[in-house]
Design a protein around this motif. Structure first.
Motif, PDB file in Angstrom:
ATOM      1  N   GLU A 149       0.855  -1.166   0.000  1.00 36.01           N
ATOM      2  CA  GLU A 149       0.000   0.000   0.000  1.00 36.01           C
ATOM      3  C   GLU A 149       0.899   1.226   0.000  1.00 36.01           C
ATOM      4  O   GLU A 149       1.936   1.223   0.652  1.00 36.01           O
ATOM      5  N   ARG A 150       0.506   2.248  -0.751  1.00 32.26           N
ATOM      6  CA  ARG A 150       1.346   3.438  -0.806  1.00 32.26           C
ATOM      7  C   ARG A 150       0.525   4.706  -0.658  1.00 32.26           C
ATOM      8  O   ARG A 150      -0.638   4.756  -1.020  1.00 32.26           O
ATOM      9  N   VAL A 151       1.225   5.753  -0.183  1.00 29.52           N
ATOM     10  CA  VAL A 151       0.632   7.088  -0.113  1.00 29.52           C
ATOM     11  C   VAL A 151       1.008   7.811  -1.403  1.00 29.52           C
ATOM     12  O   VAL A 151       2.178   7.811  -1.796  1.00 29.52           O
ATOM     13  N   VAL A 152       0.032   8.396  -2.057  1.00 31.83           N
ATOM     14  CA  VAL A 152       0.281   9.123  -3.306  1.00 31.83           C
ATOM     15  C   VAL A 152      -0.383  10.493  -3.226  1.00 31.83           C
ATOM     16  O   VAL A 152      -1.555  10.586  -2.858  1.00 31.83           O
ATOM     17  N   VAL A 153       0.374  11.533  -3.531  1.00 34.49           N
ATOM     18  CA  VAL A 153      -0.213  12.878  -3.562  1.00 34.49           C
ATOM     19  C   VAL A 153      -0.451  13.258  -5.022  1.00 34.49           C
ATOM     20  O   VAL A 153       0.467  13.203  -5.844  1.00 34.49           O
ATOM     21  N   ALA A 154      -1.695  13.611  -5.342  1.00 32.92           N
ATOM     22  CA  ALA A 154      -2.060  13.977  -6.715  1.00 32.92           C
ATOM     23  C   ALA A 154      -2.543  15.429  -6.750  1.00 32.92           C
ATOM     24  O   ALA A 154      -3.253  15.867  -5.850  1.00 32.92           O
ATOM     25  N   GLY A 155      -2.143  16.151  -7.781  1.00 37.25           N
ATOM     26  CA  GLY A 155      -2.474  17.573  -7.866  1.00 37.25           C
ATOM     27  C   GLY A 155      -3.673  17.870  -8.740  1.00 37.25           C
ATOM     28  O   GLY A 155      -3.637  18.767  -9.570  1.00 37.25           O
ATOM     29  N   ILE A 156      -4.742  17.120  -8.553  1.00 30.20           N
ATOM     30  CA  ILE A 156      -5.913  17.303  -9.425  1.00 30.20           C
ATOM     31  C   ILE A 156      -7.156  17.730  -8.633  1.00 30.20           C
ATOM     32  O   ILE A 156      -8.280  17.638  -9.110  1.00 30.20           O
ATOM     33  N   GLY A 157      -6.905  18.248  -7.417  1.00 29.29           N
ATOM     34  CA  GLY A 157      -8.008  18.620  -6.527  1.00 29.29           C
ATOM     35  C   GLY A 157      -8.780  19.856  -6.959  1.00 29.29           C
ATOM     36  O   GLY A 157      -9.833  20.158  -6.399  1.00 29.29           O
ATOM     37  N   ASP A 158      -8.255  20.574  -7.953  1.00 31.56           N
ATOM     38  CA  ASP A 158      -9.020  21.706  -8.488  1.00 31.56           C
ATOM     39  C   ASP A 158     -10.101  21.221  -9.451  1.00 31.56           C
ATOM     40  O   ASP A 158     -11.044  21.946  -9.754  1.00 31.56           O
ATOM     41  N   GLN A 159      -9.967  19.978  -9.929  1.00 33.01           N
ATOM     42  CA  GLN A 159     -10.934  19.463 -10.910  1.00 33.01           C
ATOM     43  C   GLN A 159     -11.703  18.244 -10.416  1.00 33.01           C
ATOM     44  O   GLN A 159     -12.736  17.895 -10.973  1.00 33.01           O
ATOM     45  N   TYR A 160     -11.167  17.586  -9.405  1.00 37.43           N
ATOM     46  CA  TYR A 160     -11.833  16.393  -8.881  1.00 37.43           C
ATOM     47  C   TYR A 160     -11.916  16.437  -7.360  1.00 37.43           C
ATOM     48  O   TYR A 160     -11.040  17.009  -6.702  1.00 37.43           O
ATOM     49  N   ALA A 161     -12.959  15.835  -6.838  1.00 34.98           N
ATOM     50  CA  ALA A 161     -13.135  15.713  -5.391  1.00 34.98           C
ATOM     51  C   ALA A 161     -12.587  14.357  -4.965  1.00 34.98           C
ATOM     52  O   ALA A 161     -12.543  13.422  -5.766  1.00 34.98           O
TER      53      ALA A 161
END
Lengths: 118, 118
Positions: free
Chosen positions: A50-62
């Motif tokens: 299991e991994r932690v992933v930070v994604a920068g798409i929070g301006d377009q997706y919840a």
């Protein structure tokens, strides 16, 4: 007519591409990273880890748009500190460079978790 | 317990991954390559160009399964001669390495042709 200034595109051996590991991961959990505009922290299950992933798409997706989805991650990149969180893989998405619109690449329910993408 | 012989996995900079261009292409046409067991020749539209792509998944999929689909292709690899045909990009699929089963990665109808995948 092609512009004379257009740069020739460099071409690579497929073996070089294959050194990158892409895998199907299941997003088990997704939450907004506090005090950031577009960061979402994902907990991604690859079957054997299991991994932690930070994604920068929070301006377009919840976060709810991502939770429960099977998506593609690059899993052998150097971990990156993003807003104080170690991102341990990279989410792969499609993006229209003209509009900036991001499209999720979700895999079919029947695709097993952890399988290779290549 | 991890085996002592397990090799440490090499990790790469994301910039190195980004030198590979992946794009969404629309499969305009797909036909079996005669006298081969699993080769399918695709004509793929990327909006600004069209390419011939040879994919080795004909043992599990029929040309009709691929035609009309939007899928992911790596477009800056060196062209490869496959069964006498120049393959000008590589189809990206998911594959279960245990069973050998291949899963298509199809993008949503609304994703514009030619957009970047990264």
């Amino acid at each position: 007519m092609r512009l004379m200034t257009e740069k020739a595109q460099e071409l690579y051996d497929v073996e070089e591409f294959w050194k990158f590991k892409m895998r199907v991961g299941l997003v088990k959990d997704a939450v907004r990273v506090p005090r950031t505009k577009k960061l979402i922290k994902l907990i991604v299950n690859f079957g054997d880890e299991e991994r932690v992933v930070v994604a920068g798409i929070g301006d377009q997706y919840a976060p709810e748009d991502l939770k429960g989805k099977k998506m593609i991650f690059v899993t052998n990149l150097k971990p990156k500190q993003i807003a104080g969180i170690e991102s341990q893989a990279m989410l792969v998405v499609a993006e229209d460079e003209t509009t900036g619109k991001v499209y999720l690449i979700t895999l079919d329910e029947k695709v097993p978790i952890g399988v290779k993408v290549w």
